[in-house]
Design a protein around this motif. Structure first.
Motif, short mmCIF file in Angstrom:
data_model
loop_
_atom_site.label_atom_id
_atom_site.label_comp_id
_atom_site.label_asym_id
_atom_site.label_seq_id
_atom_site.Cartn_x
_atom_site.Cartn_y
_atom_site.Cartn_z
N GLY A 290 -14.79 5.23 38.53
CA GLY A 290 -15.94 6.13 38.43
C GLY A 290 -17.13 5.64 39.22
O GLY A 290 -17.83 6.41 39.86
N GLN A 293 -16.49 6.31 42.85
CA GLN A 293 -16.63 7.73 43.16
C GLN A 293 -18.10 8.12 43.27
O GLN A 293 -18.52 8.79 44.21
CB GLN A 293 -15.95 8.56 42.06
CG GLN A 293 -16.04 10.06 42.29
CD GLN A 293 -15.09 10.52 43.38
OE1 GLN A 293 -13.98 10.06 43.48
NE2 GLN A 293 -15.56 11.43 44.23
N TYR A 312 -20.92 15.35 38.35
CA TYR A 312 -19.51 15.05 38.66
C TYR A 312 -18.88 14.39 37.45
O TYR A 312 -19.49 13.51 36.83
CB TYR A 312 -19.39 14.12 39.87
CG TYR A 312 -18.03 13.49 40.00
CD1 TYR A 312 -16.99 14.17 40.63
CD2 TYR A 312 -17.77 12.23 39.47
CE1 TYR A 312 -15.73 13.61 40.72
CE2 TYR A 312 -16.51 11.66 39.56
CZ TYR A 312 -15.49 12.35 40.19
OH TYR A 312 -14.25 11.80 40.27
N ALA A 314 -14.94 12.78 36.22
CA ALA A 314 -13.58 12.47 36.66
C ALA A 314 -12.57 12.96 35.63
O ALA A 314 -12.86 13.07 34.44
CB ALA A 314 -13.41 10.96 36.87
N GLY A 322 -11.18 10.30 42.94
CA GLY A 322 -10.73 11.62 43.34
C GLY A 322 -11.35 12.05 44.65
O GLY A 322 -12.00 11.28 45.34
N ASP A 324 -13.16 15.27 44.90
CA ASP A 324 -14.20 16.28 44.75
C ASP A 324 -15.54 15.73 45.24
O ASP A 324 -15.86 14.57 45.00
CB ASP A 324 -14.32 16.69 43.28
CG ASP A 324 -13.16 17.57 42.83
OD1 ASP A 324 -13.31 18.25 41.81
OD2 ASP A 324 -12.10 17.55 43.49
N ARG A 346 -5.25 12.05 45.38
CA ARG A 346 -6.20 11.15 44.74
C ARG A 346 -6.10 9.78 45.39
O ARG A 346 -5.28 9.55 46.26
CB ARG A 346 -5.92 11.02 43.22
CG ARG A 346 -6.10 12.32 42.47
CD ARG A 346 -5.98 12.10 40.97
NE ARG A 346 -7.05 11.26 40.49
CZ ARG A 346 -8.26 11.70 40.19
NH1 ARG A 346 -8.56 12.97 40.35
NH2 ARG A 346 -9.19 10.88 39.73
N ASP A 508 -10.68 16.42 38.53
CA ASP A 508 -12.12 16.14 38.64
C ASP A 508 -12.89 17.47 38.67
O ASP A 508 -12.34 18.52 39.02
CB ASP A 508 -12.42 15.34 39.90
CG ASP A 508 -11.72 13.99 39.88
OD1 ASP A 508 -11.73 13.34 40.93
OD2 ASP A 508 -11.18 13.60 38.84
#
Length: 517
Positions: A290, A293, A312, A314, A322, A324, A346, A508
């Motif tokens: 996380g 990301q 956002y 996950a 991910g 997105d 992913r 996500d």
């Protein structure tokens, strides 16, 4: 007095119990030793994951600086602005170089003056424009530094971003007492050779003593070797002493049964500890994913006349990052370009592709291109036949002053327009996703919007459920948006996120809200 010889059965029982005691003692020692090694390997694997993620973050940061430098034609001021934050946080040296004909010339520098590796500017000139992180070695100094560089994978580029990160004094790494790694002795070496000159940092004087484990993990274009040992018994002091306990009291028949029961119960405690450790590692690994990301996603910008909020979350069962993403780029008072996208797959490949597309959109928009041109250029960056990936992308240009919204979509859901009296799922032509061959793109849809409204863009995680049709998901989003439209924008996006995502979601989710008027 005649000597009474022991009975054969007694001897057999005694020898059997002794043999059983020895066997149990050896088995206990073997299991404990394997548990110690397994837990130490898990700890080193966790450190290796952190190092791998750190290399990815460094590569993305240098790539970001390099793309900005390419887009601004090596403007020193632009480089200084993007490098200031990194210099303030890490105290490192960041510099921009122009490379050509085997010669590197410094264009701009932030932070500490660069010392340069042993080969000097020739080492920098040898870096190729691959877009990959290149580790140039340890540079002697006060203190010593780790040198690394990156040359963007752009056609005809001659710009290179070079960095030197200070190593701790005496290469000594200080681990806080409350850290999960506080009971370990660690040494990190650059490359695969465990040599004193390759030492990056260590928690104790090297070389490490006692039983050690060694693990090599990739780091940029080279690797880092982790050597570790434990000052304490990772399975607990009682588990380490259990073989001696079994051996000491195993000869007594009455106590033997109790010791076996104690052994079984103690092993159960060790198994529970291992289960708890696995759960902790799972949560920590998920936190790392996380963090990575969110590090790849941009901070929400301030746009004059337009309020922006983005969230956002996950997928709950995934440990990998991910694909997105979102971005908002200001173009003037009340005017901005926004993008929401979703990369197929992913993990690190998806995250790398996501970062490349986001930086490309930002670069093309900063060059002044229209959103149709930006979308067309994105299609040149991804090919499902060679990259084995595709991306759905929604690009929009909002001019709240003129009351105009322009949209282009490559396989992505159009946004929802929320006004005081209704929620409308907008319509615009949808072309195939980026990476999938497509005919000539349709022109952008031009829509009129009121002087006061909210626009909500989203990814498929907000509306897709395995047991529902997509129309059910879109209807649920519209109902939730209608219920929350009177809230402040940030609170509205938070409420929508809670209403549209569940603990069972695997995908996500990104929500991007724009409010004006």
């Amino acid at each position: 007095m005649p000597r009474i010889a022991p009975r054969t059965l007694s001897v057999v029982v005694a020898m059997s119990l002794l043999a059983l005691t020895v066997a149990l003692s050896f088995l206990t020692w073997h299991v404990n030793d394997n548990s110690e090694e397994s837990l130490l390997r898990r700890q080193l694997a966790q450190i290796g994951t952190l190092l791998g993620n750190e290399a990815t973050v460094l590569e993305v940061q240098l790539a970001d600086m390099g793309l900005v430098a390419v887009a601004t034609d090596a403007d020193p001021g632009a480089f200084a602005r993007i490098a200031d934050r990194q210099v303030d946080e890490t105290g490192q040296s960041l510099s921009l170089w122009r490379v050509g004909d085997g010669v590197a010339e410094q264009v701009a520098s932030q932070g500490l003056p660069p010392l340069l590796p042993e080969g000097g500017t020739e080492s920098l000139a040898a870096v190729q424009p691959t877009g990959d992180l290149v580790i140039l070695g340890i540079v002697p100094g006060e203190p010593d530094r780790l040198a690394y560089a990156l040359m963007p994978a752009e056609d005809d580029t001659d710009l290179l971003v070079y960095a030197e990160a200070p190593l701790p004094p005496d290469r000594r790494l200080v681990v806080p007492e409350d850290s999960p790694l506080s009971g370990l002795e660690l040494a990190l070496y650059l490359g695969e050779e465990v040599e004193p000159e390759n030492l990056l940092q260590a928690t104790v004087p090297t070389p490490l003593r006692g039983d050690t484990e060694t693990m090599t993990v990739p780091f940029g274009d080279t690797s880092i070797t982790i050597v570790g040992s434990s000052r304490t018994h990772l399975t607990g002091a009682l588990s380490a002493a259990l073989p001696w306990i079994v051996l000491g009291v195993g000869g007594v028949l009455a106590v033997g049964g109790g010791l076996v029961l104690e052994y079984v119960s103690r092993r159960r405690v060790v198994a529970e500890r291992l289960a708890e450790e696995n759960e902790r590692l799972y949560r920590q690994q998920r936190g790392i994913a996380g963090t990575l990301q969110h590090a790849l996603l941009p901070a929400v910008p301030e746009v004059d006349g337009v309020e922006v909020a983005a969230r956002y979350v996950a997928g709950v069962d995934e440990l990998e990052v991910g694909g997105d993403w979102y971005d908002v780029i200001a173009r003037g008072p009340g005017c901005c370009v926004f993008v929401v996208g979703d990369i197929s797959g992913r993990g690190l490949p998806a995250a790398t592709t996501m970062a490349a597309l986001r930086f490309a959109v930002r670069a093309y928009v900063s060059e002044g291109h229209d959103i149709e041109v930006v979308m067309a250029r994105l299609r040149d960056l991804l090919d499902i036949g060679t990259d084995h990936q595709f991306a759905t992308v929604l690009l929009g240009e909002l001019d709240s002053t003129a009351g105009r919204l322009r949209l282009v979509s490559a396989g992505h859901f159009p946004p929802a327009l929320i006004t005081d009296d209704q929620v409308t799922l907008l319509e615009c032509p949808v072309a195939p996703p980026v990476g999938v061959p497509a005919p000539a793109p349709a022109p952008a849809a031009v829509l009129s919007v009121g002087r006061r409204a909210t626009l909500l863009a989203f990814t498929d995680g907000a509306v897709e459920r395995r047991t529902e049709t997509i129309d059910d998901g879109l209807a649920r989003l519209a109902a939730a948006a209608a219920a929350a439209r009177s809230r402040p924008l940030a609170a509205m996006v938070d409420e929508l996120l809670g209403a549209l995502t569940t603990r069972e979601d695997k995908d996500d989710t990104v929500l991007l809200g724009l409010r004006w008027g």
